[in-house]
Design a protein around this motif. Structure first.
Motif, PDB file in Angstrom:
ATOM      1  N   ALA A  31      54.290   3.314  -1.245  1.00 35.38           N
ATOM      2  CA  ALA A  31      54.626   4.510  -0.438  1.00 35.38           C
ATOM      3  C   ALA A  31      54.185   4.932   1.087  1.00 35.38           C
ATOM      4  N   ASN A  32      52.794   4.330   1.028  1.00 35.41           N
ATOM      5  CA  ASN A  32      52.159   4.415   2.335  1.00 35.41           C
ATOM      6  C   ASN A  32      52.025   3.292   3.093  1.00 35.41           C
ATOM      7  N   THR A  33      52.565   2.155   2.872  1.00 34.36           N
ATOM      8  CA  THR A  33      52.229   0.880   3.601  1.00 34.36           C
ATOM      9  C   THR A  33      52.547   1.084   5.177  1.00 34.36           C
ATOM     10  N   ASP A  34      53.479   2.132   5.551  1.00 36.36           N
ATOM     11  CA  ASP A  34      53.536   2.156   6.903  1.00 36.36           C
ATOM     12  C   ASP A  34      52.553   2.991   7.809  1.00 36.36           C
ATOM     13  N   VAL A  35      51.732   3.427   7.029  1.00 37.82           N
ATOM     14  CA  VAL A  35      50.774   4.539   7.449  1.00 37.82           C
ATOM     15  C   VAL A  35      49.782   3.669   8.614  1.00 37.82           C
ATOM     16  N   PRO A  36      49.318   2.546   8.257  1.00 35.18           N
ATOM     17  CA  PRO A  36      48.371   2.034   9.158  1.00 35.18           C
ATOM     18  C   PRO A  36      48.839   1.543  10.571  1.00 35.18           C
ATOM     19  N   GLN A  37      50.250   1.465  10.540  1.00 32.05           N
ATOM     20  CA  GLN A  37      50.902   0.853  11.874  1.00 32.05           C
ATOM     21  C   GLN A  37      51.273   2.158  12.540  1.00 32.05           C
ATOM     22  N   MET A  38      51.076   3.401  12.275  1.00 32.08           N
ATOM     23  CA  MET A  38      51.702   4.481  12.738  1.00 32.08           C
ATOM     24  C   MET A  38      50.718   4.872  14.088  1.00 32.08           C
ATOM     25  N   SER A  39      51.268   5.477  14.960  1.00 36.14           N
ATOM     26  CA  SER A  39      50.524   6.074  16.140  1.00 36.14           C
ATOM     27  C   SER A  39      49.725   7.425  15.541  1.00 36.14           C
ATOM     28  N   TYR A  40      48.722   7.583  16.354  1.00 36.66           N
ATOM     29  CA  TYR A  40      47.977   8.747  15.760  1.00 36.66           C
ATOM     30  C   TYR A  40      48.898   9.980  15.872  1.00 36.66           C
ATOM     31  N   GLU A  41      49.791   9.940  16.935  1.00 32.59           N
ATOM     32  CA  GLU A  41      50.425  11.374  17.086  1.00 32.59           C
ATOM     33  C   GLU A  41      51.519  11.323  16.162  1.00 32.59           C
ATOM     34  N   ALA A  42      52.283  10.222  15.687  1.00 32.98           N
ATOM     35  CA  ALA A  42      53.327  10.308  14.646  1.00 32.98           C
ATOM     36  C   ALA A  42      52.617  10.746  13.434  1.00 32.98           C
ATOM     37  N   ALA A  43      51.493  10.116  13.125  1.00 31.00           N
ATOM     38  CA  ALA A  43      50.766  10.495  11.766  1.00 31.00           C
ATOM     39  C   ALA A  43      50.470  11.791  11.806  1.00 31.00           C
ATOM     40  N   ARG A  44      50.069  12.424  12.862  1.00 35.63           N
ATOM     41  CA  ARG A  44      49.596  13.820  12.944  1.00 35.63           C
ATOM     42  C   ARG A  44      50.867  14.742  12.809  1.00 35.63           C
ATOM     43  N   ASP A  45      51.843  14.422  13.350  1.00 34.75           N
ATOM     44  CA  ASP A  45      53.131  15.119  13.357  1.00 34.75           C
ATOM     45  C   ASP A  45      53.640  15.230  11.884  1.00 34.75           C
TER      46      ASP A  45
END
Length: 91
Positions: A31-45
């Motif tokens: 479910a969360n395999t995309d998280v490491p590639q996310m920008s800080y801003e995208a993850a925070r939002d």
């Protein structure tokens, strides 16, 4: 306009983030395999959106658990990103 800056990592490929609370496989591992590639801003939002949905209280128990797990992964990613940024500034 602020530019999204991702932390350095072994895999610099970007992937589209999953919808908040996206369904995981049977074991919940993917479910969360995309998280490491996310920008800080995208993850925070996305984390802010998840918190709002959970606080709203109109999400079922099963969906709440998935959102909680995704939120934990996003929060850890944001914390790691900030730690990495601080380390780069202090070098």
């Amino acid at each position: 306009m602020a530019k999204d800056i991702s932390p350095p990592g072994p895999d610099d490929t970007a992937s589209a983030p999953s919808a908040p609370g996206a369904a995981a496989g049977a074991d919940g591992a993917d479910a969360n395999t995309d998280v490491p590639q996310m920008s800080y801003e995208a993850a925070r939002d996305e984390l802010v959106d998840i918190v709002a949905r959970l606080e709203n209280g109109q999400v079922g128990l099963e969906d709440s658990m998935g959102l909680w797990q995704r939120g934990e992964a996003l929060a850890a990613h944001c914390a790691q990103w900030l730690d990495d940024a601080e380390a780069r500034l202090s070098d």
